[in-house]
Design a protein around this motif. Structure first.
Motif, short mmCIF file in Angstrom:
data_model
loop_
_atom_site.label_atom_id
_atom_site.label_comp_id
_atom_site.label_asym_id
_atom_site.label_seq_id
_atom_site.Cartn_x
_atom_site.Cartn_y
_atom_site.Cartn_z
N ASP A 63 0.84 -1.21 0.00
CA ASP A 63 0.00 0.00 0.00
C ASP A 63 0.87 1.25 0.00
OD1 ASP A 63 -2.55 -1.13 -0.09
OD2 ASP A 63 -2.67 -1.35 2.09
N GLN A 64 1.88 1.25 0.85
CA GLN A 64 2.80 2.38 0.96
C GLN A 64 3.52 2.63 -0.37
OE1 GLN A 64 6.40 1.81 3.52
NE2 GLN A 64 5.37 3.26 4.87
N SER A 65 3.99 1.57 -0.99
CA SER A 65 4.72 1.67 -2.26
C SER A 65 3.81 2.14 -3.38
CB SER A 65 5.33 0.31 -2.62
OG SER A 65 6.25 -0.09 -1.64
N CYS A 66 2.60 1.62 -3.43
CA CYS A 66 1.65 2.02 -4.47
C CYS A 66 1.28 3.48 -4.31
CB CYS A 66 0.39 1.15 -4.41
SG CYS A 66 0.67 -0.56 -4.90
N ASP A 67 1.03 3.91 -3.08
CA ASP A 67 0.68 5.31 -2.82
C ASP A 67 1.80 6.24 -3.28
OD1 ASP A 67 -1.75 4.58 -1.73
OD2 ASP A 67 -1.11 4.81 0.35
N THR A 68 3.03 5.83 -3.06
CA THR A 68 4.18 6.66 -3.43
C THR A 68 4.19 6.96 -4.92
OG1 THR A 68 5.54 5.81 -1.62
CG2 THR A 68 6.72 6.73 -3.51
N ILE A 69 4.02 5.92 -5.74
CA ILE A 69 4.11 6.15 -7.19
C ILE A 69 2.85 6.84 -7.73
CG2 ILE A 69 3.32 3.85 -7.89
CD1 ILE A 69 5.53 4.10 -10.14
N ILE A 70 1.69 6.51 -7.18
CA ILE A 70 0.45 7.16 -7.63
C ILE A 70 0.47 8.65 -7.29
CG2 ILE A 70 -2.05 7.29 -7.24
CD1 ILE A 70 -1.89 4.14 -6.86
N ASP A 71 0.88 8.97 -6.08
CA ASP A 71 0.95 10.38 -5.66
C ASP A 71 1.96 11.14 -6.51
OD1 ASP A 71 -0.94 9.84 -3.72
OD2 ASP A 71 0.49 9.80 -2.05
N ALA A 72 3.09 10.52 -6.79
CA ALA A 72 4.12 11.18 -7.61
C ALA A 72 3.62 11.41 -9.03
CB ALA A 72 5.40 10.35 -7.62
N CYS A 73 2.86 10.46 -9.56
CA CYS A 73 2.29 10.61 -10.90
C CYS A 73 1.30 11.78 -10.93
CB CYS A 73 1.60 9.30 -11.29
SG CYS A 73 0.98 9.29 -12.98
N ARG A 74 0.44 11.86 -9.94
CA ARG A 74 -0.53 12.97 -9.87
C ARG A 74 0.19 14.32 -9.73
NH1 ARG A 74 -4.43 9.65 -5.89
NH2 ARG A 74 -5.73 8.65 -7.48
N GLU A 75 1.22 14.35 -8.92
CA GLU A 75 1.99 15.60 -8.75
C GLU A 75 2.65 16.02 -10.06
OE1 GLU A 75 4.75 15.10 -5.50
OE2 GLU A 75 3.11 14.60 -4.11
N ALA A 76 3.18 15.06 -10.81
CA ALA A 76 3.81 15.37 -12.09
C ALA A 76 2.80 15.96 -13.07
CB ALA A 76 4.45 14.10 -12.69
N LEU A 77 1.61 15.39 -13.10
CA LEU A 77 0.57 15.91 -14.00
C LEU A 77 0.11 17.31 -13.60
CD1 LEU A 77 -1.55 12.66 -14.39
CD2 LEU A 77 -0.21 13.78 -16.19
N ALA A 78 0.09 17.56 -12.30
CA ALA A 78 -0.38 18.86 -11.80
C ALA A 78 0.72 19.93 -11.83
CB ALA A 78 -0.89 18.70 -10.37
N SER A 79 1.95 19.52 -12.13
CA SER A 79 3.08 20.45 -12.03
C SER A 79 3.12 21.50 -13.13
CB SER A 79 4.40 19.67 -12.01
OG SER A 79 4.61 19.04 -13.27
N THR A 80 2.39 21.27 -14.22
CA THR A 80 2.42 22.19 -15.35
C THR A 80 1.17 22.00 -16.21
OG1 THR A 80 3.68 22.83 -17.34
CG2 THR A 80 3.75 20.51 -16.71
N ASP A 81 0.88 23.01 -17.04
CA ASP A 81 -0.19 22.89 -18.02
C ASP A 81 0.36 22.54 -19.40
OD1 ASP A 81 -2.27 23.43 -16.27
OD2 ASP A 81 -2.12 25.60 -16.56
N ASP A 82 1.68 22.50 -19.51
CA ASP A 82 2.33 22.17 -20.77
C ASP A 82 2.39 20.65 -20.90
OD1 ASP A 82 4.67 21.27 -22.39
OD2 ASP A 82 4.91 23.43 -22.73
N ASN A 83 1.67 20.10 -21.88
CA ASN A 83 1.55 18.65 -21.96
C ASN A 83 2.86 17.94 -22.30
OD1 ASN A 83 -1.08 18.38 -21.12
ND2 ASN A 83 -1.92 18.69 -23.17
N LYS A 84 3.73 18.59 -23.05
CA LYS A 84 5.04 17.97 -23.33
C LYS A 84 5.80 17.82 -22.02
CE LYS A 84 9.19 18.34 -26.15
NZ LYS A 84 9.94 19.14 -27.13
N GLN A 85 5.76 18.85 -21.19
CA GLN A 85 6.43 18.78 -19.88
C GLN A 85 5.74 17.77 -18.97
OE1 GLN A 85 6.87 22.72 -18.23
NE2 GLN A 85 7.88 23.50 -20.07
#
Length: 198
Positions: free
Chosen positions: A58-80
């Protein structure tokens, strides 16, 4: 030691043992020894080996899912966004603790509770990407989801291959290379000002 601190210590020790030995070969005795506690102390926190493994998973899955969401939210530029998300998977598999092996290379995937958690990584990362693709392109949700799962699959499989191949391509270069491939594909679905009706 406070209960929460002890739990963290036990999980860290268990991670080392499970990554080194796999679920089936690991014993609660090994984990207790690694943590420097008695087996009864270990069982006070986790009633059995599967409970301990699932807590780590659970801890490991949360880590990668949260990081993925943060990456998507980090910019509006889709290439980035594509680049940031690809780097999430490469950074995750390259982590020295080896937690990715629990998620992507578990020797217990025939256990339904483990399989459900492993599938959750693909599902929840893909759901986050689907939302971006659907909003930006107006593609129907099922088509946006198919593209999203394909991108997540590319990230997972290529990152694991890169790690196992031990070639001369460093992590940064590898993630950027595969992100370029992904971007060349996904940019073929242009942004729209408004989602179209289907």
């Amino acid at each position: 030691m406070p209960r929460n601190a002890r739990r963290v210590q036990l999980l860290e020790s268990a991670l080392e043992v499970f990554v080194a030995q796999g679920y089936h070969a690991a014993a609660m005795d090994d984990i207790a020894d690694k943590a420097g506690v008695s087996k009864p102390v270990l069982y006070q926190h986790f009633p059995g080996k599967l409970d301990l493994y699932l807590a780590l998973l659970d801890q490991s899955c949360d880590t990668i899912i949260d990081a993925c969401r943060e990456a998507l939210a980090s910019t509006d530029d889709n290439k980035q966004r594509v680049t940031a998300t690809m780097h999430v998977f490469y950074d995750y598999v390259a982590n020295a603790h080896g937690a990715f092996r629990l998620v992507f290379e578990s020797d217990l995937t025939n256990e339904p509770s483990v399989r459900e958690r492993v599938d959750r990584v693909t599902r929840e990362c893909a759901e986050a990407i689907t939302e971006v693709i659907h909003t930006d392109t107006g593609l129907p949700p099922d088509q946006a989801r198919l593209l999203s799962v394909s991108l997540v699959g590319m990230a997972q499989v290529s990152a694991r291959f890169w790690l196992d191949a031990s070639g001369t391509t460093d992590r940064e270069q590898a993630a950027t290379l595969v992100a370029g491939l992904a971007w060349r594909g996904i940019r073929g679905f242009p942004r729209t000002d408004e989602p179209t009706e289907h």
